[in-house]
Design a protein around this motif. Structure first.
Motif: not given
Length: 233
Positions: A103-113, A128-133, A145-147, A172-174
């Motif tokens: 996560y280079p930014q609190r709500n936006i992450g980059l990933f590789g699998g 990945k975009i997370r919606f922090v409560s 997320l989008a990939m 997707g979403f989760g």
């Protein structure tokens, strides 16, 4: 008697105020004794007393390591994970494999699998975009997320030369589930929607028509992710 009562009242109120104070612990372990007024997705707003003067200010959550509320010994972490490594099953894990998330930014992450996708080695890279409560006690954090990477696998029993992976976008979403805010690991679950090209159906039809291959199972229109992540930072 009246003066004694007023003196007692002042001492009592002051003691109660001190008793109910909160503590912010910054990333450099500096402690700020204050009274938290409210929290939002980006910052903690609090009242600070210095040299007998009252100051209302705030601190970005990205600068906060943890929060101690009142006199409670429990500590609520407001510093969400920045780097984590997960193992699981799903397209974002390359099939059955590993996923590194930053996560280079609190709500936006980059990933590789990368992992085993039944017809070969699969991979996916995405965001990945997370919606922090705003509720720091919330155990679930929802995300979208989008990939891009493998989103269909054709595996033929006893004829591995026909095995093939197809690549394309997936959305997707989760949600992530952490049983306790201070825990250094958490579960992640998602529903994925692969956006497949017509090449997938064309290949399946070709195997049926020209190679006499029968398919007992059709490709699922959606995918499911389940994994467990370890927080590295």
């Amino acid at each position: 008697m009246k003066k004694f009562f007023l003196f007692f009242l002042v001492v009592f109120v002051t003691s109660m105020s001190a008793f109910s104070q909160d503590t912010l612990i910054r990333l450099n372990d500096e402690r700020i004794i204050c009274k938290i007024q409210k929290e939002d997705a980006a910052a903690v707003h609090f009242t600070l007393y210095k040299n007998g003067k009252k100051f209302d200010t705030f601190l970005d959550k990205s600068e906060i390591k943890s929060i101690i509320y009142g006199n409670s010994a429990s500590m609520q972490s407001s510093n969400f994970d920045k780097v984590s490594l997960g193992a699981g099953l799903g397209m974002d894990f390359g099939g059955l494999g590993l996923n590194l998330l930053v996560y280079p930014q609190r709500n936006i992450g980059l990933f590789g699998g990368v992992g085993y996708a039944f017809a070969g080695t699969g991979y996916n890279i995405g965001a990945k975009i997370r919606f922090v409560s705003e509720n720091t006690k919330s155990k679930a954090t929802f995300y979208g997320l989008a990939m891009y990477g493998y989103n269909a696998a054709i595996s033929v029993t006893n004829a591995t030369e026909f095995n093939k992976l197809f690549y394309g976008p997936t959305v997707g979403f989760g949600f992530d589930y952490k049983s306790h805010p201070s825990k250094k690991s958490y579960w992640t679950f998602a529903i994925l929607l692969p956006i497949r090209s017509t090449a997938v159906d064309d290949y399946i039809n070709d195997l049926k028509d020209h190679h006499s291959i029968e398919f007992k199972n059709a490709l699922m229109p959606i995918g499911i992710t389940m994994g467990y992540r370890i927080i590295l930072n």
